[in-house]
Design an enzyme around this catalytic site. Structure first.
Site, PDB file in Angstrom:
ATOM      1  N   CYS A 165       0.842  -1.201   0.000  1.00  0.00           N
ATOM      2  CA  CYS A 165       0.000   0.000   0.000  1.00  0.00           C
ATOM      3  C   CYS A 165       0.878   1.251   0.000  1.00  0.00           C
ATOM      4  CB  CYS A 165      -0.905   0.036   1.227  1.00  0.00           C
ATOM      5  SG  CYS A 165      -1.972   1.485   1.211  1.00  0.00           S
ATOM      6  N   CYS A 197     -17.457  -8.951   5.822  1.00  0.00           N
ATOM      7  CA  CYS A 197     -16.744  -7.681   5.622  1.00  0.00           C
ATOM      8  C   CYS A 197     -15.531  -7.902   4.726  1.00  0.00           C
ATOM      9  CB  CYS A 197     -16.308  -7.121   6.966  1.00  0.00           C
ATOM     10  SG  CYS A 197     -17.672  -6.938   8.114  1.00  0.00           S
ATOM     11  N   CYS A 213     -20.288  -5.899   3.640  1.00  0.00           N
ATOM     12  CA  CYS A 213     -19.732  -4.568   3.896  1.00  0.00           C
ATOM     13  C   CYS A 213     -18.393  -4.528   3.179  1.00  0.00           C
ATOM     14  CB  CYS A 213     -19.532  -4.350   5.386  1.00  0.00           C
ATOM     15  SG  CYS A 213     -18.825  -2.731   5.762  1.00  0.00           S
ATOM     16  N   CYS A 222     -20.308   2.640   7.798  1.00  0.00           N
ATOM     17  CA  CYS A 222     -19.648   2.015   8.947  1.00  0.00           C
ATOM     18  C   CYS A 222     -18.337   2.771   9.134  1.00  0.00           C
ATOM     19  CB  CYS A 222     -19.368   0.544   8.657  1.00  0.00           C
ATOM     20  SG  CYS A 222     -18.327  -0.240   9.898  1.00  0.00           S
ATOM     21  N   CYS A 262      -0.701   0.447  10.564  1.00  0.00           N
ATOM     22  CA  CYS A 262      -0.986  -0.630   9.619  1.00  0.00           C
ATOM     23  C   CYS A 262       0.260  -1.406   9.176  1.00  0.00           C
ATOM     24  CB  CYS A 262      -1.655  -0.039   8.382  1.00  0.00           C
ATOM     25  SG  CYS A 262      -2.171  -1.303   7.204  1.00  0.00           S
ATOM     26  N   CYS A 296      -0.330   4.854   6.872  1.00  0.00           N
ATOM     27  CA  CYS A 296      -1.077   4.800   8.136  1.00  0.00           C
ATOM     28  C   CYS A 296      -0.221   4.074   9.177  1.00  0.00           C
ATOM     29  CB  CYS A 296      -2.403   4.074   7.932  1.00  0.00           C
ATOM     30  SG  CYS A 296      -3.358   4.743   6.557  1.00  0.00           S
ATOM     31  N   ARG A 325     -19.472  -2.060  17.652  1.00  0.00           N
ATOM     32  CA  ARG A 325     -18.770  -3.327  17.490  1.00  0.00           C
ATOM     33  C   ARG A 325     -17.465  -3.346  18.278  1.00  0.00           C
ATOM     34  NH1 ARG A 325     -20.115  -3.724  13.197  1.00  0.00           N
ATOM     35  NH2 ARG A 325     -18.544  -2.703  11.903  1.00  0.00           N
TER      36      ARG A 325
HETATM   37  S1  SF4 Z   1      -4.892   1.274   6.514  1.00  0.00           S
HETATM   38 FE1  SF4 Z   1      -3.141   0.204   5.649  1.00  0.00          FE
HETATM   39  S2  SF4 Z   1      -3.909  -0.683   3.740  1.00  0.00           S
HETATM   40 FE2  SF4 Z   1      -5.368   0.893   4.372  1.00  0.00          FE
HETATM   41  S3  SF4 Z   1      -4.709   2.763   3.330  1.00  0.00           S
HETATM   42 FE3  SF4 Z   1      -3.716   2.771   5.320  1.00  0.00          FE
HETATM   43  S4  SF4 Z   1      -1.706   1.813   4.998  1.00  0.00           S
HETATM   44 FE4  SF4 Z   1      -3.009   1.312   3.253  1.00  0.00          FE
END
Ligand code: SF4
Length: 350
Positions: free
Chosen positions: A63, A107, A139, A199, A70, A67, A269
């Site tokens: 990705c 999901c 979802c 959600c 993550c 984030c 949840r």
């Molecule tokens: S949460 Fe993880 S997979 Fe989703 S956009 Fe952010 S870095 Fe990418």
């Protein structure tokens, strides 16, 4: 089409103010009285039912976003298995298995900033097939969306889209720099515009303040979000959260209570991290929240359907499943079978 903020507020008002919410998180209220107060709202809108959600991670890693929480973000070095979008047939088979395990909702989650047109068409086809052939509620969580893509998913029969705010606007820059809180709000506007249910929830424990948590609860209320996952930060290998907060079961249960009392008729949840942060008090969370995930998270294991359904039943609640799932068969096969009872007791080595 009404914008998200013009959208008619749920008639059900928050039962506490921001100040009262903060005092709950600061531990200034009696703990069990707070749980009891939240339980009254929970019973009012969801009686003693617990909705089981099962996640399917259909595209992992690679990705370009950063984030901090993550394991899939760029340069995460987390050692996870990277894989591209699962074939439609494989996702359909995963949905079948989820249904057999009592899923109320399936999901589907993909890594990435947002789906390109080819992915949108492929996902729309698969979602339509799952909802038509299996009758299973789906979802989707596929990142940032514009209104054209949201409309395509709506046409495919998608009734709910997950896009967590994750934290407050003022704290957002601490967890992600490749997109903004406003980008997330824009996606919720597009989803709302397509009349798909929203959600959206939070990940607590990422260095935010208690006021940040209160802000998120009231922002989701203002946006009339119908489903709110409360995730507890799991310090996965390679995460980039600077000062994770130390969570404990009482604080986690107070946070769940605040979201229930601020959003009385929304589905609350118990999300990722319940096993590690609520520990032996997980079942107390069911007095406040009315849904949870089983069979793990995107890249981290979690309690399976058997353990979770056992906990739900032991706590006096019942799984709310879609029509075909037979709780009795599941219990006889997975819970009360002779092998299971025997497996529970291991002989001591004297
Ligand atoms: S949460 Fe993880 S997979 Fe989703 S956009 Fe952010 S870095 Fe990418």
């Amino acid at each position: 089409m009404q914008t998200l903020s013009q959208k008619m507020q749920s008639e059900i008002a928050s039962t506490i103010s921001k100040q009262e919410a903060l005092e709950i998180l600061q531990g200034k209220t009696n703990f069990l009285e707070t749980i009891q107060k939240a339980n009254v709202e929970r019973q009012k809108y969801f009686s003693n039912k617990v909705r089981i959600h099962i996640l399917d991670n259909i595209k992992n890693g690679h990705c370009p976003e950063d984030c901090g929480y993550c394991a899939q973000r760029k340069n995460a070095n987390s050692g996870i298995e990277n894989y591209s979008l699962k074939p439609s047939e494989e996702i359909f088979e995963d949905a079948k298995k989820a249904k057999e395990n009592g899923a109320y909702r399936f999901c589907v989650v993909t890594a990435g900033t947002g789906p390109n047109d080819k992915y949108v068409d492929s996902l729309a086809f698969t979602i339509e097939r799952i909802s038509k052939e299996l009758g299973l509620k789906v979802c989707l969580s596929a990142g940032l969306l514009d209104s054209t893509k949201a409309e395509k998913f709506k046409a495919a029969g998608l009734d709910r889209y997950n896009h967590n705010l994750n934290t407050s606007e003022q704290h957002y820059g601490e967890i992600c720099t490749t997109h903004t809180f406003k980008d997330r709000l824009n996606t919720l506007e597009a989803v709302n515009g397509a009349e798909i249910g929203i959600c959206s929830g939070i990940i607590v424990g990422m260095g935010e303040t208690l006021s940040d948590i209160v802000e998120v609860a009231f922002t989701l209320k203002r946006l009339n979000v119908i489903s709110i996952p409360i995730n507890f930060f799991i310090p996965v290998a390679g995460h980039a959260i600077k000062n994770p907060n130390l969570l404990n079961p009482e604080l986690c249960l107070r946070i769940l209570s605040v979201f229930r009392l601020v959003n009385p008729d929304s589905e609350i949840r118990i999300g990722a991290g319940r096993e590690g942060h609520l520990r032996s008090l997980q079942s107390l969370g069911l007095y406040v929240a009315n849904s949870l995930f089983v069979s793990g998270y995107l890249n981290v294991m979690g309690d399976d359907a058997k353990e979770t359904i056992q906990m739900i039943l032991d706590t006096g609640f019942v799984p709310e499943t879609d029509g075909d799932f037979s709780l009795e068969d599941f219990m006889n096969e997975h819970l009360y079978s002779k092998e299971n009872i025997e497996a529970m007791y291991k002989y001591k080595k004297n």
